[in-house]
Design a protein around this motif. Structure first.
Motif, PDB file in Angstrom:
ATOM      1  N   LEU A  40       0.812  -1.216   0.000  1.00 41.67           N
ATOM      2  CA  LEU A  40       0.000   0.000   0.000  1.00 41.67           C
ATOM      3  C   LEU A  40       0.847   1.268   0.000  1.00 41.67           C
ATOM      4  N   ARG A  41       2.127   1.119   0.303  1.00 42.62           N
ATOM      5  CA  ARG A  41       3.051   2.257   0.396  1.00 42.62           C
ATOM      6  C   ARG A  41       2.633   3.240   1.483  1.00 42.62           C
ATOM      7  N   ILE A  42       2.073   2.700   2.553  1.00 39.48           N
ATOM      8  CA  ILE A  42       1.663   3.564   3.659  1.00 39.48           C
ATOM      9  C   ILE A  42       2.534   3.273   4.873  1.00 39.48           C
ATOM     10  N   PRO A  43       3.212   4.294   5.411  1.00 37.93           N
ATOM     11  CA  PRO A  43       3.906   4.082   6.681  1.00 37.93           C
ATOM     12  C   PRO A  43       2.857   4.114   7.793  1.00 37.93           C
ATOM     13  N   ASN A  44       2.455   2.941   8.262  1.00 38.50           N
ATOM     14  CA  ASN A  44       1.333   2.855   9.192  1.00 38.50           C
ATOM     15  C   ASN A  44       1.794   3.110  10.636  1.00 38.50           C
ATOM     16  N   VAL A 199      -7.916  -5.814  -2.647  1.00 38.74           N
ATOM     17  CA  VAL A 199      -6.601  -6.411  -2.392  1.00 38.74           C
ATOM     18  C   VAL A 199      -5.891  -5.611  -1.301  1.00 38.74           C
ATOM     19  N   PHE A 200      -6.001  -4.287  -1.417  1.00 38.21           N
ATOM     20  CA  PHE A 200      -5.383  -3.408  -0.414  1.00 38.21           C
ATOM     21  C   PHE A 200      -6.006  -3.656   0.952  1.00 38.21           C
ATOM     22  N   ALA A 201      -7.329  -3.790   0.969  1.00 41.59           N
ATOM     23  CA  ALA A 201      -8.013  -4.025   2.242  1.00 41.59           C
ATOM     24  C   ALA A 201      -7.507  -5.315   2.873  1.00 41.59           C
ATOM     25  N   PHE A 202      -7.351  -6.346   2.036  1.00 38.44           N
ATOM     26  CA  PHE A 202      -6.872  -7.635   2.540  1.00 38.44           C
ATOM     27  C   PHE A 202      -5.471  -7.501   3.133  1.00 38.44           C
ATOM     28  N   VAL A 203      -4.594  -6.811   2.380  1.00 36.19           N
ATOM     29  CA  VAL A 203      -3.204  -6.687   2.836  1.00 36.19           C
ATOM     30  C   VAL A 203      -3.136  -5.852   4.114  1.00 36.19           C
ATOM     31  N   PHE A 204      -3.890  -4.773   4.149  1.00 33.09           N
ATOM     32  CA  PHE A 204      -3.888  -3.925   5.342  1.00 33.09           C
ATOM     33  C   PHE A 204      -4.351  -4.729   6.548  1.00 33.09           C
TER      34      PHE A 204
END
Lengths: 297, 318
Positions: A40-44, A199-204
């Protein structure tokens, strides 16, 4: 003299094993962070809060059920609960922000951290909690004359299991392959008719579930307190960076560097043990600013 | 002539009125409010110093609190452990912060955006960890309390006027820097580093200078904090504060010069007000930040100047 050096060697070995069991926790948490960063390229920044929530949920479930089964049930429930929380946040708020620049996404996850921190304070209060390991994991056994906690051995077994499981999930399953493809080229994946948003939701969700699992596993080894989130997230970030963003094996390597330097630091210079991993990280980054292994960015 | 170009006459009058109000403030307000306004100015100065590199330079400086803390610690340590005249602390604190900024900049400046920010944050954590643990020198996690302050500015009024004067001078200097040829080149790097490089600008060198300037003024804010509080503690260097400073810039508006000043003041004031009613200040701050990101990404001042600008453009169009 001879026996003294022997004791030091045994102590060193013991500290190494403690460092490796710490590595397990660090790896589980930072592999989730790395996954989210890679795809996602998000620094969470809120990853640490989810870890803390995982630990508190484990405490509550384990003490509610009690006994031998309590902990094992909690170990299963806590990560899933954290995963669902992450799914709700992702679908509710986060998915509307993917087009924004990195800094905004980072700040959004920071705001989430601030809110979740106070939510934990609201639910569990500001006192710290402690949870005993399940009866069969209590106590320690002798290892070369030095005691080694049984629970740490359990952690040492869990680490590789999780690593292999995560590897199989991202490399051997269809959804894992799609996620890895989306990390490289999300437009192309979308063009193949795949709903990238889900897909993003799954990975997150999966990444946050790892944070919850890390929190659940760490619960019996330390006090469960406010402020756990601040400590772990910085460590996890540094691990992911020195390993290479989005690279799972990099997260493992980084976690090992972090865990081992920390435990050796405790042996060598207890007062400044906390400084050792940061020095190691800085040295790595000065020579390899993009991390030790290949980043997916 | 030059002044006229830099500042419109209307904003000049506004600034003069605001300064007059701030100068008269201590004679009208109670001790607590004087303290609060002084803290607002210190925090605003801190946010403005970050905005030099964040808003004007487009650099992800994620460890700005470190320079704030190091400036404060350097001043306090020189006075307490070094036994020098506190005024030297005020002078040298910002210099130490700028030197640290130079050192970190030399390591980080070759990287861009998120990587730059992350390396900054890891170096910053290193400094924080040392301060946090070095009990015999820095006081560890307790920090240092009762740091001596020169008698001239020892009273709350004295501290207030000192903060006011230093803040105004620093803001003026930063304003001149932003509008200097250097500042213009710096902004061009933010907008397009490749193009700036192509026309012969030494991008890395400009960014390094920008970092040092920001670190210096961050250090100034740190020494002012010592004046107001008389103490220092390791939380001043912690990364959560660094991100909070970014929120202040965002809240006020980081494409305006005075936005971060406003944002810093707003956060301090809000914390004081919200703190009366609830213990859950961080949740309130988090919700404010979420709302900002969704509805007001250019900040409060940015929003108003954009609206004013639009109004003016319409009038001129007629």
């Amino acid at each position: 003299m001879d026996s003294a050096s022997h004791i030091t060697l045994a102590a060193l070995g013991q500290q190494l094993l403690v460092g490796l069991s710490r590595t397990t926790i660090l790896f589980i948490v930072s592999s989730g962070l790395s996954l989210i960063l890679g795809v996602l390229r998000i620094p969470n920044v809120s990853h640490g809060s989810l870890y803390m929530i995982g630990a508190f949920v484990t405490y509550s479930v384990a003490t509610f059920i009690g006994g031998q089964t309590g902990f094992w049930v909690a170990l299963a429930v806590a990560p899933v609960a954290v995963g669902f929380l992450a799914l709700a946040v992702e679908r509710g708020i986060f998915c509307h922000l993917y087009e924004r620049e990195h800094l905004m996404l980072l700040l959004f996850t920071f705001s989430l951290m601030l809110v979740l921190g106070d939510v934990v304070k609201l639910i569990w209060g500001s006192d710290y909690r402690s949870l005993a390991a399940p009866p069969m994991m209590q106590g320690s056994f002798s290892l070369g004359g030095m005691p080694f906690p049984r629970y740490n051995l359990f952690l040492l077994i869990m680490g590789p299991l999780v690593a292999v499981g995560l590897w199989a999930l991202t490399n051997k399953t269809k959804i894992g392959k799609i996620a890895r493809a989306a990390a490289v080229d999300r437009e192309m994946v979308a063009a193949m008719g795949i709903n990238v948003s889900w897909v993003f939701a799954f990975v997150f969700c999966l990444g946050c579930l790892m944070a919850g699992l890390g929190g659940a596993l760490v619960a019996p080894t330390q006090n469960i307190t406010q402020g756990m989130d601040h400590a772990i997230i910085m460590e996890a970030f540094l691990i992911v960076i020195i390993g290479g963003l989005g690279n799972m094996w990099g997260a493992l390597l980084g976690a090992a560097i972090f865990g081992i330097t920390d435990s050796i630091g405790i042996l060598v210079w207890p007062q400044f043990a906390i400084v050792f991993p940061y020095v190691a990280v800085t040295i790595v980054l000065v020579f390899r600013p993009k991390g030790l292994l290949k980043s997916t960015w | 002539m030059q002044k006229q170009k830099l500042l419109g006459s209307r904003s000049l009058i506004l600034v003069a009125l605001l300064l007059a109000a701030l100068a008269l403030f201590p004679s009208m307000a109670s001790r607590y409010y004087i303290y609060l306004v002084a803290l607002m100015m210190v925090t605003g100065l801190l946010a403005t110093s970050l905005n030099l590199v964040l808003g004007y330079g487009g650099m992800y400086q994620f460890n700005h609190a470190v320079f704030y803390g190091v400036g404060a610690y350097a001043a306090a340590l020189l006075t307490v452990r070094g036994g020098v005249n506190p005024w030297w602390g005020y002078l040298l604190g910002p210099v130490v912060a700028a030197a640290l900024s130079l050192l970190m900049g030399l390591i980080c400046v070759r990287l861009s955006k998120l990587y730059f920010g992350m390396l900054q944050i890891s170096l910053g954590s290193l400094v924080w960890a040392v301060v946090f643990r070095w009990y015999s020198f820095t006081g560890g996690d307790d920090g240092m309390h009762g740091v001596p302050v020169p008698r001239l500015i020892g009273s709350i009024d004295g501290a207030y006027y000192f903060v006011l004067i230093v803040t105004v001078v620093c803001l003026a200097v930063m304003y001149l820097i932003v509008n200097s040829p250097f500042g213009r080149v710096f902004q061009s790097i933010r907008d397009n580093p490749e193009r700036a490089e192509a026309i012969g600008v030494n991008v890395r060198q400009h960014q390094l200078v920008g970092l040092v300037i920001a670190g210096f003024f961050g250090g100034v804010a740190g020494t002012l904090f010592v004046t107001v509080e008389g103490s220092v503690f390791p939380d001043m260097l912690f990364w959560t504060l660094s991100l909070e400073i970014i929120i202040m810039c965002l809240l006020g508006g980081w494409f305006t010069f005075l936005g971060p000043m406003l944002g810093g003041g707003m956060v301090v004031a809000l914390r004081a007000v919200v703190g009366i009613y609830t213990d859950y200040w961080t949740m309130v701050l988090g919700i404010i930040l979420m709302l900002l990101i969704f509805f007001l990404p250019e900040g409060v001042l940015g929003f108003f100047t954009a609206r004013l600008g639009r109004g003016r453009a319409v009038r001129e169009g007629d």
